[in-house]
Design a protein around this motif. Structure first.
Motif, short mmCIF file in Angstrom:
data_model
loop_
_atom_site.label_atom_id
_atom_site.label_comp_id
_atom_site.label_asym_id
_atom_site.label_seq_id
_atom_site.Cartn_x
_atom_site.Cartn_y
_atom_site.Cartn_z
N GLU A 38 0.80 -1.20 0.02
CA GLU A 38 -0.02 0.10 0.00
C GLU A 38 0.91 1.18 0.08
N VAL A 39 0.30 2.28 -0.44
CA VAL A 39 1.00 3.62 -0.61
C VAL A 39 0.64 4.53 0.58
N TYR A 40 -0.45 4.24 1.41
CA TYR A 40 -1.11 4.85 2.48
C TYR A 40 0.33 5.50 3.52
N HIS A 41 1.33 4.66 3.63
CA HIS A 41 2.42 4.99 4.30
C HIS A 41 3.57 5.85 3.79
N VAL A 42 3.29 6.10 2.71
CA VAL A 42 4.70 6.65 1.86
C VAL A 42 4.87 8.09 2.37
#
Length: 432
Positions: A214-218
């Protein structure tokens, strides 16, 4: 990828950036039970059903480049040898003599026209056929034709070598499905193996892998490494059959670039000329069930492979594949030199960012304060992965308290995508 598909994906990315809720009709994702990361019972089910029934990346053809080449491979638990036969066929076998179980091959890799068991010198051809038994006259009714090395399913995609312990499994091509077609532009049949290094992590394999799904944490974990290259708000996730997934994200709108620069000197390396517009200008990453995650660009195919070594430990393989770099230094996207480490390499900054909390997360998950995992629409690839885990194990075989609900239906899985019609009907409105 044709121009119409590229245009649709670009529109979807803009639509994703404008929405103010998950798309209409997308299911609410129930919490994932906490014990899926801490339960010895569930870990045993994973080992028995997931890693014994799916296609697993084992090697690159460069590791067994010529007829007679072989290598040992133990990442899935059982001792396996990958063999490039003298007939040109790549095969896999259990590294187990049919006499009294000794390993037939004791070197990590090498080249031979036949394999001789070091215990009693039973001898096998590179196609696994048993051709020599000392003192054969003392064996009664020993049929050599039925005593060859036991094979393991082995198939290739380009130069990638996969194995599968399930004799009844669908072919590798069918397992990859539409992804096999999407990957054609990256020329897997031409890519060389540039680097392959392993690192041990003190956390469950899913904890390590899901950090890359996921890219939520990026914006929070990668403010200097990934965030300047990826617009996480305009990211589009796609779900594929068999638990696979893809993310596709454009660069931030303020950034102008003609290619994805994973490293400062990437433009000096050879480009994969067949890669299309999105592969050159956007960031995309594929999850191949069960344990492969890889971004793909016009410079690299650098998979991260996550191997469970116990309930709470993982071996992370960092691999770089790239077009022929000639006589220059082989590219290595994920590691840097480190004289103090046992293998002479250290994880690059980006990988350190993704793995830095693994051990602490595992310890926290084992506390009474960890009850369950609520996942957002942005994290749908993780939930889809868990659904596939349970399907392979068998829905009835997973204890109710460990089970995930099968809420993501085929209507959200390739080739279906309700977002396209939602976008067409209400192009300027976010989903409600």
């Amino acid at each position: 990828m044709d121009e119409q598909m590229i245009a649709t994906l670009k529109d979807l990315m803009e639509w994703e950036g404008q929405r103010n809720a998950p798309p209409a009709g997308f299911p609410r994702l129930p919490d994932v039970p906490a014990a899926r990361y801490t339960s010895a019972e569930f870990y045993a089910l994973e080992q028995e059903h997931i890693f014994r029934k799916t296609w697993l990346f084992a090697a690159h053809l460069d590791e067994v480049p010529e007829p007679g080449s072989f290598m040992r491979w133990n990442n899935a638990g059982d001792p396996i040898i990958i063999v490039h036969g003298t007939d040109g066929v790549v095969r896999a076998f259990y590294n187990t003599c049919r006499h009294r179980g000794a390993p037939v091959v004791t070197q990590d890799k090498g080249c031979a026209r036949r394999f001789v068991c070091p215990y009693h010198a039973w001898t096998y051809k590179t196609d696994g056929t048993l051709i020599g038994v000392p003192e054969r006259q003392d064996f009664v009714d020993l049929d050599l034709s039925t005593r060859g090395l036991i094979p393991v399913r082995c198939e290739m995609f380009g130069k990638l070598i996969y194995v599968n312990f399930d004799e009844q499994a669908a072919s590798l091509r069918d397992f990859l499905g539409p992804i096999a077609d999407e990957w054609e532009e990256f020329g897997f049949h031409k890519l060389r193996l540039a680097a392959r290094h392993s690192f041990d992590l003190d956390c469950n394999w899913k904890v390590a892998m899901e950090a890359n799904m996921e890219v939520y944490h990026v914006p929070f974990i990668h403010p200097e490494t990934v965030a300047p290259l990826v617009d996480a708000k305009r990211n589009v996730n796609h779900l594929y059959p068999h638990g696979h997934g893809r993310m596709l994200a454009p660069p931030p709108q303020a950034m102008q670039r003609d290619h994805v620069r994973a490293l400062d000197n990437a433009p000096n390396w050879t480009s994969i000329e067949t890669v299309g517009e999105l592969g050159r200008t956007h960031t995309q990453s594929y999850t191949i069930f069960p344990n492969w995650v890889s971004p793909l660009s016009n410079y690299f195919v650098p998979p991260l492979i996550f191997w469970p070594t116990s309930l709470t430990t993982t071996r992370l393989e960092l691999i770089t594949m790239a077009p022929d770099w000639g006589d220059g230094e082989a590219p290595d996207l994920w590691t840097v030199p480190d004289a103090a480490s046992s293998n002479g390499r250290a994880m690059a900054k980006l990988i350190q960012e993704d793995t830095q909390f693994g051990e602490a997360i595992q310890q926290s998950m084992e506390s009474r304060g960890f009850k369950s995992v609520p996942l957002s629409y942005q994290e749908s690839r993780i939930y889809w992965f868990h659904q596939q885990c349970d399907r392979l194990i068998g829905l009835g075989a997973v204890p109710p308290e460990l089970r995930v609900e099968q809420v993501i239906g085929d209507d959200w899985v390739w080739p279906n995508d309700p977002r396209v019609s939602l976008m067409a009907n209400k192009p300027q409105e976010a989903a409600v």
